[in-house]
Design a protein around this motif. Structure first.
Motif, PDB file in Angstrom:
ATOM      1  N   ALA A   5      70.358  17.832  58.241  1.00 48.45           N
ATOM      2  CA  ALA A   5      71.773  18.199  58.121  1.00 48.45           C
ATOM      3  C   ALA A   5      72.066  19.496  58.870  1.00 48.45           C
ATOM      4  N   ALA A   6      71.147  20.459  58.801  1.00 52.63           N
ATOM      5  CA  ALA A   6      71.339  21.718  59.515  1.00 52.63           C
ATOM      6  C   ALA A   6      71.353  21.490  61.021  1.00 52.63           C
ATOM      7  N   LEU A  22      74.759  20.259  61.988  1.00 49.99           N
ATOM      8  CA  LEU A  22      75.733  21.350  61.999  1.00 49.99           C
ATOM      9  C   LEU A  22      75.606  22.187  63.268  1.00 49.99           C
ATOM     10  N   ARG A  50      77.175  20.263  65.980  1.00 45.63           N
ATOM     11  CA  ARG A  50      78.631  20.340  65.865  1.00 45.63           C
ATOM     12  C   ARG A  50      79.158  21.612  66.519  1.00 45.63           C
ATOM     13  N   GLN A  51      78.411  22.693  66.393  1.00 48.40           N
ATOM     14  CA  GLN A  51      78.809  23.982  66.958  1.00 48.40           C
ATOM     15  C   GLN A  51      78.499  24.092  68.446  1.00 48.40           C
ATOM     16  N   SER A  63      69.892  29.911  65.217  1.00 55.77           N
ATOM     17  CA  SER A  63      70.858  30.581  64.337  1.00 55.77           C
ATOM     18  C   SER A  63      70.586  32.070  64.170  1.00 55.77           C
ATOM     19  N   ASN A  71      75.254  27.560  54.856  1.00 54.50           N
ATOM     20  CA  ASN A  71      75.988  26.494  55.544  1.00 54.50           C
ATOM     21  C   ASN A  71      76.007  25.152  54.805  1.00 54.50           C
ATOM     22  N   ILE A  72      75.161  24.994  53.808  1.00 50.13           N
ATOM     23  CA  ILE A  72      75.137  23.731  53.059  1.00 50.13           C
ATOM     24  C   ILE A  72      75.290  23.966  51.564  1.00 50.13           C
ATOM     25  N   PHE A  87      80.324  15.873  56.351  1.00 48.28           N
ATOM     26  CA  PHE A  87      80.152  15.400  57.715  1.00 48.28           C
ATOM     27  C   PHE A  87      81.282  14.439  58.060  1.00 48.28           C
ATOM     28  N   GLU A  91      79.633  11.532  62.486  1.00 50.92           N
ATOM     29  CA  GLU A  91      78.381  12.260  62.288  1.00 50.92           C
ATOM     30  C   GLU A  91      77.481  11.538  61.297  1.00 50.92           C
TER      31      GLU A  91
END
Length: 474
Positions: A87-88, A91, A94-95, A188, A199-200, A282, A286
Motif C-alpha cells: 500500500a505504501a 501511495l 500516486r505521488q 520518503s 500515511n496509512i 485507494f 488503484e
C-alpha cells in the motif's frame, strides 16, 4: 407508513437480529471447541454486509499474567504485514515518486547485480531473488539482530545471481518485501514505521496499529499478545528462542521490516478492509491494479496482487493473506461478492483458522467437519499405540510417544514434535500449523502386528509397521 408496512419492517428486523444471534452462537461454538482442543488461541472477527457477527478473544495473551485475549488485543501480523508495504508503494506511485517498472537498483544501487528486477516484480513475487530467511540462517551472526540495511549489505557482498528471469515465474519470497520497505524509506526520507503511521494508520484511525520490533527495541505495550510455541515434549508455551525450542531466527532477523513486523488488532484491520472495499483510501483503478490476477511471461496465472493472495479470478474476487512468524499465526480474508470479512489473529504458532466452516455457517450450508472434535479415551488406550514404526517406502523410523492424552510424532531424521488427539478408537487428528489436515490411523493386524498410516485430507501418504513397543505411560 401504514400498519402493514410497519409490521413487515419489524418482522424483517427481528428476523435479521435472530439470524445474527444464531450465526454468533454457531461461530462462537466452533472457536470454543478449537480452543479447548489446543487449536486456537487469539482473537477473531467475522463480518458480513457491514455487520460484525463475532468479535471475541479466546485464551490468554501471555503465560505470566494470564490476562485473556479480547477484541482489542494487539498481535504481530507476520506476513499479513505485506499488504501495508504494498500500500505504501502505491501511495508513492500516486505521488509520482516511483514507477512500477523502475529497476530495483534505481533506489538500491548496492544491488546492481539485480538490475533486471523491477518494483512490479517485487510486489508480485516474480523477481527470482534469493530468500533471506534461509540465506541468513547460514551466513549471519546469530548473536546480532539484522536490519534492512544489514540485509542489503549482506547481498551486496555476496552478489547472488537470480534463480530465474524476472517475470517468468511466480515464487513467494520474503526478500521482495524487505527490499520494498527499504525503497519506501529511501524515497520518503522516513523510517518504514513512520511512513506507514503517517500515511496509512493515522488517516484510517488505526490507533492500535504500528510497526514493532520486539527484540530490537522492546517496549511495554498495553494488551499486547506474546507469540508462543510449545516446549518440546510439553504443552507449556514458551517463546521461540527459548532453549527448549531453540529457534534463534526470530531473534537475529527481528530488525528486518517490510515482510513482517506490523502489529494490529482485529478491529483496526476491519477498518482497513472497509477502506479497501469502499475505495475510500485507494481509487477504484488503484485497487483494481492491486488485486488484478496477472500472468507470468510464460502465460501462467499469478495468484498474488500487491501484498494480497488472490482467488476467484478478477470477476469473483477474494483477497487476503496468511502469516506465521515468531509464534504468531494470522489470517485476513475478504470475499467481495458476499461482502464477507474473516480475520483471525493468534499468538500461537500452531493455530488454525476454520475458514471453510465459517463460510458453511454463513451460507446456511450443510456442515462438513473441518476440525473433528476430540473424544475422551483412557490414557492406556492411547498410550498402547506408542512405539517405533518402520516405514515401508524408505525405512525411516516413525517415533510415536504419549503426552498428556495425545500422541506425539517424530522421526529418526526430523523432530516434528507434532501432536495428535483422539477422534476415534484408533484415529488421531493432528494439531498442525494453519489447520492443515493430518491423521494417524492404527490397525491391529491378525499377526498382532500394528500398522500405522499417515493421512492428509483422507489420502494415505505413508505406511509403517511397529517394530517395538513403548514402555507405556511414564
Amino acid at each position: 407508513m401504514n400498519k402493514i408496512r410497519i409490521i413487515a419492517l419489524l418482522l424483517l428486523t427481528c428476523t435479521n437480529v435472530f439470524a445474527q444471534q444464531t450465526f454468533q452462537t454457531q461461530l462462537d461454538s466452533v472457536f470454543t471447541v478449537m480452543y479447548n482442543q489446543k487449536q486456537f488461541n487469539g482473537s477473531v472477527l467475522v463480518a458480513e454486509k457491514g455487520k460484525i457477527l463475532l468479535a471475541k478473544g479466546y485464551g490468554f495473551r501471555d503465560t505470566l499474567s494470564r490476562y485473556q485475549t479480547n477484541k482489542n488485543t494487539i498481535y504481530e501480523l507476520a506476513s499479513c504485514s505485506k499488504q501495508f508495504t504494498a500500500a505504501a508503494i502505491v501511495l508513492l506511485h500516486r505521488q509520482g515518486l516511483l514507477q512500477y517498472d523502475d529497476p530495483l537498483d534505481k533506489y538500491i544501487p548496492e544491488l546492481k547485480q539485480w538490475h533486471d528486477v523491477t518494483i512490479y516484480d517485487l510486489l508480485r513475487h516474480t523477481s527470482g531473488l534469493p530468500e533471506y530467511i534461509g540465506d541468513m540462517a547460514k551466513g549471519w551472526d546469530h548473536q546480532k539482530i539484522a536490519t534492512n540495511k544489514d540485509l542489503i549489505t549482506f547481498y551486496a557482498d555476496r552478489k547472488d545471481t537470480l534463480s530465474f528471469k524476472p517475470g517468468s515465474i511466480h515464487r513467494y519470497n520474503n526478500t521482495n518485501y524487505a527490499l520494498l520497505a527499504s525503497i519506501i524509506e529511501r524515497i520518503s526520507g522516513k523510517t518504514y514505521a513512520d511512513y506507514l503511521k503517517e500515511n496509512i494508520f493515522m488517516p484510517l484511525k488505526m490507533k492500535s496499529t504500528f510497526v514493532y520490533n520486539r527484540r530490537l527495541n522492546p517496549k511495554r505495550i498495553k494488551n499486547y499478545a506474546t507469540g508462543y510455541v510449545w516446549r518440546r515434549q510439553s504443552f507449556d508455551k514458551i517463546t521461540s528462542e527459548n532453549p527448549n525450542y531453540a529457534d534463534s531466527v526470530v531473534y537475529y532477523l527481528d530488525g528486518i521490516v517490510g515482510s513482517a513486523k506490523v502489529n494490529s488488532t482485529i478491529l483496526d484491520l476491519y477498518k482497513w478492509v472497509n477502506a479497501l472495499k469502499s475505495n475510500t483510501f485507494f481509487s477504484p483503478s488503484e485497487f483494481e491494479l492491486m488485486t488484478e490476477v496477472t500472468k507470468t511471461s510464460k502465460g501462467k496465472n499469478i495468484p498474488y496482487g500487491f501484498g494480497f493472495d488472490l482467488s476467484g479470478g478478477n470477476s469473483n474476487l477474494s483477497f487476503g493473506h496468511t502469516g506465521s512468524w515468531d509464534g504468531y499465526a494470522t489470517f485476513i480474508y475478504h470475499t467481495v461478492n458476499k461482502d464477507r470479512t474473516i480475520i483471525t489473529l493468534q499468538n500461537f504458532k500452531m493455530g488454525a483458522y476454520p475458514f471453510r466452516t465459517i463460510n458453511q455457517i454463513l451460507d446456511n450450508r450443510k456442515m462438513e467437519i473441518e476440525y473433528p472434535k476430540k473424544i475422551t479415551l483412557p490414557a492406556p488406550q492411547i498410550a498402547q499405540f506408542a512405539g517405533t514404526y518402520l516405514s515401508t517406502d524408505d525405512g525411516e523410523e516413525q517415533l510415536i510417544t504419549y503426552l498428556d492424552g495425545h500422541l506425539v510424532h517424530n522421526t529418526n531424521r526430523i523432530k516434528w514434535d507434532m501432536r495428535f488427539f483422539p477422534i476415534a478408537q484408533n484415529e488421531f487428528q493432528g494439531i498442525r500449523q494453519g489447520g492443515a489436515d493430518g491423521v494417524i490411523r492404527f490397525t491391529q493386524l491378525p499377526n498382532q502386528e500394528v500398522k500405522l498410516e499417515m493421512l492428509e485430507y483422507g489420502k494415505v501418504i505413508g505406511t509403517a509397521f511397529r517394530k517395538s513397543n513403548n514402555k507405556g505411560l511414564e
